[in-house]
Scaffold this active site. Structure first.
Site, PDB file in Angstrom:
ATOM      1  N   PHE A 173      34.032  29.525  44.246  1.00 52.29           N
ATOM      2  CA  PHE A 173      32.974  30.008  43.289  1.00 52.29           C
ATOM      3  C   PHE A 173      32.014  29.525  43.088  1.00 52.29           C
ATOM      4  O   PHE A 173      31.350  29.267  44.200  1.00 52.29           O
ATOM      5  CB  PHE A 173      34.359  29.225  42.049  1.00 52.29           C
ATOM      6  CG  PHE A 173      35.376  30.157  42.201  1.00 52.29           C
ATOM      7  CD1 PHE A 173      35.629  31.365  41.685  1.00 52.29           C
ATOM      8  CD2 PHE A 173      36.627  29.287  41.563  1.00 52.29           C
ATOM      9  CE1 PHE A 173      36.491  32.351  41.835  1.00 52.29           C
ATOM     10  CE2 PHE A 173      37.235  29.696  41.840  1.00 52.29           C
ATOM     11  CZ  PHE A 173      38.028  31.212  41.693  1.00 52.29           C
TER      12      PHE A 173
ATOM     13  N   THR B  91      31.859  36.847  52.124  1.00 57.49           N
ATOM     14  CA  THR B  91      31.605  38.256  53.091  1.00 57.49           C
ATOM     15  C   THR B  91      29.994  37.284  54.149  1.00 57.49           C
ATOM     16  O   THR B  91      29.044  36.953  55.360  1.00 57.49           O
ATOM     17  CB  THR B  91      31.232  39.082  52.522  1.00 57.49           C
ATOM     18  OG1 THR B  91      32.492  39.879  51.985  1.00 57.49           O
ATOM     19  CG2 THR B  91      30.192  40.022  53.291  1.00 57.49           C
TER      20      THR B  91
ATOM     21  N   TRP C 281      27.072  43.165  55.492  1.00 61.88           N
ATOM     22  CA  TRP C 281      28.142  43.841  54.792  1.00 61.88           C
ATOM     23  C   TRP C 281      27.792  45.415  55.429  1.00 61.88           C
ATOM     24  O   TRP C 281      29.166  45.578  55.637  1.00 61.88           O
ATOM     25  CB  TRP C 281      28.431  43.697  53.056  1.00 61.88           C
ATOM     26  CG  TRP C 281      29.435  44.939  52.664  1.00 61.88           C
ATOM     27  CD1 TRP C 281      30.202  44.471  52.351  1.00 61.88           C
ATOM     28  CD2 TRP C 281      29.301  46.347  52.700  1.00 61.88           C
ATOM     29  NE1 TRP C 281      31.814  45.181  52.170  1.00 61.88           N
ATOM     30  CE2 TRP C 281      30.668  46.458  51.865  1.00 61.88           C
ATOM     31  CE3 TRP C 281      28.882  46.697  52.669  1.00 61.88           C
ATOM     32  CZ2 TRP C 281      31.074  47.893  51.808  1.00 61.88           C
ATOM     33  CZ3 TRP C 281      29.435  48.347  52.636  1.00 61.88           C
ATOM     34  CH2 TRP C 281      30.513  49.263  52.023  1.00 61.88           C
TER      35      TRP C 281
ATOM     36  N   ARG D  48      38.675  28.248  53.617  1.00 62.32           N
ATOM     37  CA  ARG D  48      39.403  28.207  53.254  1.00 62.32           C
ATOM     38  C   ARG D  48      40.347  29.567  53.465  1.00 62.32           C
ATOM     39  O   ARG D  48      40.228  30.679  53.888  1.00 62.32           O
ATOM     40  CB  ARG D  48      39.458  28.351  51.246  1.00 62.32           C
ATOM     41  CG  ARG D  48      38.059  27.009  51.848  1.00 62.32           C
ATOM     42  CD  ARG D  48      38.519  27.317  49.746  1.00 62.32           C
ATOM     43  NE  ARG D  48      37.451  27.722  49.678  1.00 62.32           N
ATOM     44  CZ  ARG D  48      37.423  28.536  48.431  1.00 62.32           C
ATOM     45  NH1 ARG D  48      37.849  28.811  47.691  1.00 62.32           N
ATOM     46  NH2 ARG D  48      35.976  29.724  47.676  1.00 62.32           N
TER      47      ARG D  48
ATOM     48  N   PHE E 128      23.963  45.620  47.661  1.00 62.11           N
ATOM     49  CA  PHE E 128      24.336  46.679  47.427  1.00 62.11           C
ATOM     50  C   PHE E 128      24.200  47.430  47.687  1.00 62.11           C
ATOM     51  O   PHE E 128      22.801  48.611  48.161  1.00 62.11           O
ATOM     52  CB  PHE E 128      25.132  46.283  45.895  1.00 62.11           C
ATOM     53  CG  PHE E 128      26.261  46.184  46.512  1.00 62.11           C
ATOM     54  CD1 PHE E 128      26.796  46.600  45.702  1.00 62.11           C
ATOM     55  CD2 PHE E 128      26.086  44.696  46.530  1.00 62.11           C
ATOM     56  CE1 PHE E 128      28.728  45.603  45.671  1.00 62.11           C
ATOM     57  CE2 PHE E 128      27.142  43.441  46.343  1.00 62.11           C
ATOM     58  CZ  PHE E 128      28.854  44.332  45.745  1.00 62.11           C
TER      59      PHE E 128
ATOM     60  N   LYS F  73      30.183  35.893  48.597  1.00 63.04           N
ATOM     61  CA  LYS F  73      30.177  34.407  49.341  1.00 63.04           C
ATOM     62  C   LYS F  73      30.551  34.128  50.616  1.00 63.04           C
ATOM     63  O   LYS F  73      30.393  34.091  51.567  1.00 63.04           O
ATOM     64  CB  LYS F  73      30.795  32.744  48.146  1.00 63.04           C
ATOM     65  CG  LYS F  73      30.162  32.064  48.819  1.00 63.04           C
ATOM     66  CD  LYS F  73      30.747  30.964  48.003  1.00 63.04           C
ATOM     67  CE  LYS F  73      32.142  30.810  47.095  1.00 63.04           C
ATOM     68  NZ  LYS F  73      32.617  31.867  46.029  1.00 63.04           N
TER      69      LYS F  73
ATOM     70  N   ALA G  59      38.451  25.849  42.957  1.00 66.72           N
ATOM     71  CA  ALA G  59      37.266  25.072  43.270  1.00 66.72           C
ATOM     72  C   ALA G  59      37.686  24.953  41.282  1.00 66.72           C
ATOM     73  O   ALA G  59      36.774  24.148  41.060  1.00 66.72           O
ATOM     74  CB  ALA G  59      36.040  25.932  44.260  1.00 66.72           C
TER      75      ALA G  59
ATOM     76  N   LYS H 177      41.588  40.199  42.364  1.00 67.56           N
ATOM     77  CA  LYS H 177      40.688  39.387  42.924  1.00 67.56           C
ATOM     78  C   LYS H 177      40.864  39.442  44.626  1.00 67.56           C
ATOM     79  O   LYS H 177      39.835  39.400  44.786  1.00 67.56           O
ATOM     80  CB  LYS H 177      39.920  37.159  43.088  1.00 67.56           C
ATOM     81  CG  LYS H 177      39.742  37.113  43.642  1.00 67.56           C
ATOM     82  CD  LYS H 177      38.914  35.435  43.706  1.00 67.56           C
ATOM     83  CE  LYS H 177      37.938  34.931  44.709  1.00 67.56           C
ATOM     84  NZ  LYS H 177      38.489  35.312  46.152  1.00 67.56           N
TER      85      LYS H 177
END
Length: 557
Positions: free
Chosen positions: A302, A73, A411, A94, A383, A71, A274, A105
């Protein structure tokens, strides 16, 4: 290369000159933290009041999985792409917590070639905001215990103190503790505990405050506990604590400016989780960005059932912010995980699992479009293991749902890989008026607000709670009836069972605790077995983080 290796090779520009070049902000309005980070003065923020707002774009995601969704990224990649196609854009993110950084994480600075930098600084101490929040919170805790030790003129009932302590680290051993041991000189013994800083009401207050005066007033409204009757609240202002707390936060309230790998400006400010808090960066940061840029890309923590709902029903409701569109991030790998595939097998093509897992994306999409009233673009964060057959199936499923779906390669390629996503978003937001719908009416009872979220968004059949909790909500409704609710729930599922993947329906949401966050202006409902102080995993990321004699950090991700 790893994320940190890419970040360490970044060609960063001095932030003072970059902000001047991009937005014409003079150095006198900036407080630099080294060469590449700076805080923006509130005086300058206030000077922007009469400027027209840009368009606000929210990035959210499907229910998180160990496979990752990306998210942050995507937020960075989309912001870079908007600037690449000639738009004036800022990203609002954030701040990361040290708990996940050293836990499982990881950090929250993006990844690959869609990152904010300096990555190590952002993920570690940054500009000291979290430290200031933790100290302000714990000052209030110290003043409570000192007041009781010094005679307890306010009549605080030690059994009814609501204010725990906090630390910005995952430390399960601190969840429940005994303080005041060692005799009369050390105060009195009582049960206490710690939450993580991102769950602090002070964090929520900082993120929702609109000025220093508003910040101080909100801090004064904090309910720290009750008198012996169990009904009469004691406020932080009764302890004369709010002035000192606000003084500790005098710099933390200023937005932080950094840059992306492509030298575009990002504002990183505030960081409530969140799953246990409201999951959005500060109102000050978002509103400032909207005055400076034509497009602002922000994220909410999230999945769309948690961060996006709280963004709409708490942040937007309180601040008057009006989003224009939503980007729903998903990956082929994550959807296969929701389809029942083990993490170690996610790199293998599996069309049946992908189709089964799509139900999670579908519910999030329908929640966004039907209950939040916002147009939504599905972004497939690409990916290298994704097969053409899987991407074709996912795009076909989105088309049948009526959803625009864009495969994005930010990415691997940075902003260039997200230009299609940027063009899709611009076409949508430029063709509609900004605005959203709330999930529930503010005039509903707190119980009905919680039930509405559970049934509408989570697919639950209803909610249950003890008579004590129901009575507490009824009592609070007399004085705080218009407060929104903030549900603390596992992020891994629409249910309260983190192992229940996909889009479960008919389950019951159990409310095990409710907390009044009077300063923040909402009521927290803890659903299921939810901890506001996480623990470290068996193999924490901290074991792999190191620094060499030249000060180069490794292992941070």
């Amino acid at each position: 290369m790893s994320d940190i290796e890419i970040a360490q090779k970044a060609n960063m520009k001095p932030i003072i000159g970059l902000v001047k070049e991009r937005f014409g902000i003079d150095a006198e309005h900036l407080d630099p933290f080294g060469h590449y980070k700076a805080k923006l003065s509130l005086e300058y923020v206030n000077s922007l009041a009469d400027k027209k707002d840009g368009k606000l774009i929210l990035v959210t995601a499907i229910s998180p999985t160990p496979a990752g969704e990306g998210k942050t990224t995507t937020t960075v990649g989309l912001g870079d792409a908007l600037n690449r196609i000639g738009k004036k854009a800022i990203m609002c993110l954030r701040e990361p917590s040290l708990g996940p950084c050293f836990g499982v994480k990881g950090g929250a600075a993006g990844g690959g070639y869609a990152q904010v930098v300096p990555m190590e600084d952002i993920n570690l101490h940054f500009t000291g905001d979290f430290h200031a929040i933790g100290v302000a919170h714990n000052l209030l805790a110290a003043l409570i215990d000192n007041h009781i030790t010094q005679g307890n003129a306010l009549g605080i009932d030690p059994r009814r103190i609501q204010w725990k302590r906090v630390v910005d680290m995952n430390d399960r051993a601190l969840r429940k503790i005994i303080i005041g041991l060692g005799g009369i000189g050390n105060g009195y013994s009582r049960e206490d505990g710690y939450d993580i800083v991102v769950a602090s009401e002070v964090m929520a207050i900082l993120c929702l405050a609109t000025s220093r005066a508003d910040l101080k007033e909100r801090l004064g409204r904090i309910v720290i506990g009750y008198k012996a009757d169990g009904k009469t609240p004691i406020y932080a202002s009764d302890l004369k604590a709010h002035g000192a707390m606000a003084a500790l936060l005098k710099d933390a309230i200023k937005p932080n400016l950094v840059q992306t790998l492509e030298n575009n400006i990002a504002i990183i400010h505030g960081g409530p989780f969140a799953n246990i808090a409201h999951g959005c960066n500060t109102v000050t940061a978002t509103k400032t960005a909207l005055k400076l840029a034509d497009y602002v890309v922000t994220e909410a923590g999230f999945g769309a059932d948690l961060g996006a709902e709280k963004f709409i029903d708490i942040k937007c409701r309180m601040s008057g912010l009006k989003p224009s569109a939503v980007v729903l991030v998903a990956t082929v790998r994550a959807l296969k995980f929701h389809g029942g595939i083990a993490k170690e097998d996610l790199n293998q093509e599996n069309l049946p699992a992908l189709e089964k897992g799509f139900e999670n994306l579908q519910r999030h999409y329908q929640n966004i479009t039907q209950h939040y009233g916002l147009p939504c673009v599905v972004c497939v964060n690409h990916f290298t293991f994704d097969t053409e057959a899987e991407l074709d199936l996912l795009q076909s499923k989105c088309k049948s749902l009526g959803a625009n779906c864009v495969v994005s390669k930010h990415w691997a390629e940075g902003g260039a890989g997200a230009e299609n996503l940027a063009n899709e978003i611009v076409n949508i937001v430029d063709s509609r008026e900004s605005g959203c719908t709330y999930v529930y009416d503010e005039n509903l009872s707190s119980w009905d607000k919680i039930a509405t979220i559970a049934t509408k968004l989570y697919g639950a059949s209803g909610i249950v709670a003890s008579a004590k909790i129901k009575d507490q909500l009824l009592t609070w409704d007399e004085n705080y009836g218009k407060f929104p609710v903030c549900i603390a729930k596992t992020q891994m599922s629409f249910s309260t069972n983190p192992n229940l993947k996909g889009a479960p329906s008919g389950h019951t949401v159990e409310i095990n605790e409710v907390r009044l966050s009077n300063g923040a202006g909402f009521i927290v409902a803890v659903a299921g077995d939810m901890m506001t102080m996480p623990g470290l995993p068996k193999s924490p990321a901290a074991e792999r983080i190191d620094i060499d004699d030249d000060g180069k950090i490794t292992g941070l991700f």
